[in-house]
Design a protein around this motif. Structure first.
Motif, short mmCIF file in Angstrom:
data_model
loop_
_atom_site.label_atom_id
_atom_site.label_comp_id
_atom_site.label_asym_id
_atom_site.label_seq_id
_atom_site.Cartn_x
_atom_site.Cartn_y
_atom_site.Cartn_z
N VAL A 384 0.98 -0.98 -0.32
CA VAL A 384 0.39 -0.26 0.14
C VAL A 384 0.76 1.65 0.04
O VAL A 384 1.70 1.25 0.64
CB VAL A 384 -0.79 -0.40 0.66
CG1 VAL A 384 -2.06 1.26 1.26
CG2 VAL A 384 -2.16 -1.11 1.49
N ASP A 385 0.63 2.36 -1.25
CA ASP A 385 1.73 3.09 -0.86
C ASP A 385 0.25 4.41 -0.42
O ASP A 385 0.88 5.43 0.31
CB ASP A 385 2.11 3.66 -2.48
CG ASP A 385 2.56 4.85 -2.78
OD1 ASP A 385 3.97 4.92 -2.41
OD2 ASP A 385 1.68 5.86 -3.19
N ASP A 386 -0.81 4.67 -0.83
CA ASP A 386 -1.23 5.51 -0.29
C ASP A 386 -1.61 6.05 1.36
O ASP A 386 -1.90 5.15 2.12
CB ASP A 386 -2.56 5.87 -0.80
CG ASP A 386 -3.77 6.10 -0.17
OD1 ASP A 386 -3.15 7.90 0.21
OD2 ASP A 386 -5.02 6.17 -0.18
N ILE A 387 -1.27 7.14 1.44
CA ILE A 387 -0.76 7.65 3.08
C ILE A 387 -2.18 7.71 3.67
O ILE A 387 -1.88 7.23 4.53
CB ILE A 387 0.09 8.96 3.82
CG1 ILE A 387 -0.63 9.95 2.18
CG2 ILE A 387 1.48 8.64 3.19
CD1 ILE A 387 -0.05 11.05 2.58
N SER A 388 -3.34 7.97 2.86
CA SER A 388 -4.19 7.98 3.49
C SER A 388 -5.34 6.55 3.34
O SER A 388 -5.00 6.46 4.79
CB SER A 388 -5.06 8.48 2.64
OG SER A 388 -6.81 9.21 3.19
N ALA A 389 -4.64 5.81 2.60
CA ALA A 389 -5.30 4.43 3.36
C ALA A 389 -4.03 3.77 4.45
O ALA A 389 -4.32 3.01 4.90
CB ALA A 389 -4.55 3.45 2.04
N LEU A 390 -2.76 4.06 4.80
CA LEU A 390 -1.90 3.78 5.84
C LEU A 390 -2.86 4.38 7.08
O LEU A 390 -3.15 3.73 8.22
CB LEU A 390 -0.47 4.07 6.05
CG LEU A 390 0.48 3.46 4.64
CD1 LEU A 390 1.31 4.14 4.36
CD2 LEU A 390 0.08 2.18 4.33
#
Ligand code: GLC
Ligand code: CA
Length: 557
Positions: A384-390
């Motif tokens: 997972v790359d998206d900082i929001s998803a993390l």
């Protein structure tokens, strides 16, 4: 409403890292975009919005800018950008850049100078406050999690504000020096021949001051930033000034990423003398969102979906023009999100396309949408790359979800869904790069790709071309661009239908479910203009249509 040069255009969003890689480093670039201009022209789009390509440390994928006057070497050079503007111009296309001025990067020289001397002129470009252990100036939660306050590097007794990531310090718009710098930069780009800007996160530039706490909605004791924004007054002074000093004199197109609009503000924002040419209609993407986090969000049903659109259109009326989308680089793929699970197919993808595209407003297509690209599905956390998803993964765990459930939640909303490379061919890496793609390619590229669809008259791509051609057809253009939207059979379950009434009376009808259903027409059908199936089952009098699952048609009455 005054007529504008861009009203009859079709727009397309490019997320440059994932569009097309010309030099094999695994990252899309400007030469990649230039090499696909003919593809875009053939599709029929006129306006290209390119997500940020400025120098950036990429803490938030380029939405953290360290130099507003240059191009990040990952994407190319200023010469490449000039070439892109020129090449687009030759094809009667316009380029929009992303204007990201609520914040800059912590690696921008302004912030570095502010850290060197917080009391000096650069310190005043930011929100910097004294810091006492265990106390914050206010309890606002940043969009990517945690408090908006962060110790100022090199000054443990000071802190700065960031409503997004800590590497995105907010610019203090109350300071006229900030505004002057922003206007100068906008004009510099517009003078180069840019068509305009998409204006990022702009509602955040006005803070409710002095700082105060708002009621907390999670165990972290922090408050959703929307509560502060609801109280902030006077953003119009900044936006009106920006319009008058930049977009206005250039007759440029500007589209605002505007959330949290207050009641009665639409005319100020997009009326004839509005701050922006247009704003996005986010009513369907915002539907069912929860301030608790993604795990508590609810997707809109087809009936919710149509209501969102109809309400927005009713509110807008003839005041101005919305920009209509089904997805962008911050949202999941529209087809995966709005079509019920298990029913995503070519017919339903085309239905979704027709329903939003023919609404009044400027249609935006997000890269890959035109071939029906889908969500990634569940991927392991380390991919997972998206900082929001993390951040939302952690929020889900904190709320008591198991790691498996948390992964499932973020798979629905992750911004990576829209950011995987465009699927050009069925060859290695979907023909996006000769190297290793910076973000995984959706494994379904072998069946969903541009090459396979280009010569298939029944493809999703072919359908988008038909939609664009219909909107530009001289016989229907006036009606499809300026005609009013009048909902039809609004209460019929899983049916989305509306008139576009102008010089002509057109009816757009979609059967938003897998089972067939009948729609009675308001008068006889004169002409079938578009159909996502080969045939149409109509009664002899031509006053009713018996629609197959996910069938969508446009007829002239
Ligand atoms: C906007 C952008 C998003 C970015 C944020 C901060 O919402 O669309 O991608 O993370 O602003 O700049
Ligand atoms: Ca590259």
């Amino acid at each position: 409403m005054e007529k504008k040069w861009w009203h009859d255009k079709v727009a397309y969003q490019i997320y440059p890292k994932s569009f097309y890689d010309s030099n094999g480093d695994g990252i899309g670039d400007l030469q990649g975009i230039i090499s696909k201009l003919d593809y875009l022209k053939d599709l029929g789009v006129d306006i290209l919005w390119i997500s940020p390509i400025y120098p950036s440390p990429f803490a938030d994928q380029g939405y953290d800018i360290s130099d507003y006057y240059n191009i990040d070497p990952t994407f190319g050079t200023l010469e490449d950008m000039d070439e892109l503007i020129r090449e687009a111009g030759k094809r009667q296309m316009y380029i929009l850049m992303d204007l990201v001025v609520n914040h800059c990067s912590d690696e921008h020289e302004w912030f570095e100078k502010a850290c060197a001397d917080p009391y000096g002129e650069y310190g005043n470009l930011f929100y910097i406050e004294d810091r006492k252990e265990g106390e914050l100036p206010c309890n606002w939660r940043s969009y990517f999690g945690g408090p908006v306050w962060e110790p100022l590097p090199g000054h443990p007794d000071k802190q700065y504000m960031h409503v997004f990531h800590k590497k995105q310090p907010d610019l203090n718009w109350e300071n006229p020096a900030v505004r002057e710098e922003v206007y100068k930069n906008i004009n510099w780009w517009l003078d180069k021949g840019l068509g305009g800007f998409r204006v990022d996160a702009i509602i955040n530039i006005k803070k409710a001051l002095p700082y105060k706490d708002y009621p907390s909605d999670r165990d972290d004791g922090l408050s959703d930033i929307a509560l502060m924004l609801a109280e902030a007054q006077g953003i119009g002074e900044f936006l009106g000034e920006m319009q008058a000093r930049t977009f206005g004199p250039h007759d440029a197109f500007s589209v605002g990423e505007v959330f949290n609009l207050k009641e009665g503000e639409l005319p100020d924002f997009v009326g004839d003398k509005g701050y922006f040419s247009s704003i996005f209609d986010f009513s369907t993407t915002s539907f069912g969102k929860s301030d608790k986090g993604w795990y508590a969000c609810k997707k809109p049903s087809p009936d919710d979906y149509k209501k969102c659109f109809f309400r927005s259109q009713e509110e807008m009326g003839d005041v101005g023009f919305y920009s209509n989308i089904i997805e962008n680089h911050d949202e999941p793929r529209g087809v995966s999100y709005y079509i019920p699970e298990g029913e995503v197919c070519n017919a339903s993808k085309k239905l979704l396309a027709a329903m939003y595209f023919l609404m009044r407003g400027l249609p935006f297509i997000y890269q890959g949408q035109e071939i029906g690209m889908e969500n990634l599905g569940v991927v392991p956390l380390d991919q997972v790359d998206d900082i929001s998803a993390l951040d939302q993964y952690q929020v889900s765990l904190d709320a008591g979800l198991t790691p498996e459930e948390a992964l499932k939640v973020i798979s629905i909303y992750s911004r990576d869904n829209a950011r995987t490379p465009v699927q050009w061919t069925s060859e290695k890496n979907a023909g996006f790069t000769e190297g290793t793609p910076w973000l995984m390619v959706n494994p379904n590229y072998t069946s969903i790709n541009v090459e396979a669809q280009e010569n298939d008259p029944d493809s999703v791509l072919a359908f988008y071309k038909k939609l664009i051609a219909l909107r530009k057809n001289p016989d229907y253009k006036e009606t499809l661009v300026y005609g009013t939207v009048i909902p039809y059979l609004e209460d019929q379950h899983n049916l989305m239908a509306y008139h576009r009434k102008g010089e002509k009376d057109l009816l757009v009808i979609g059967n938003f479910q897998k089972d067939p259903q009948t729609a009675v027409l308001p008068s006889t059908c004169k002409n079938l203009l578009l159909n996502n199936y080969q045939d149409l089952d109509m009664n002899e009098e031509k006053t009713a249509v018996h629609l197959k699952g996910y069938q969508a048609i446009v007829i002239e009455l």
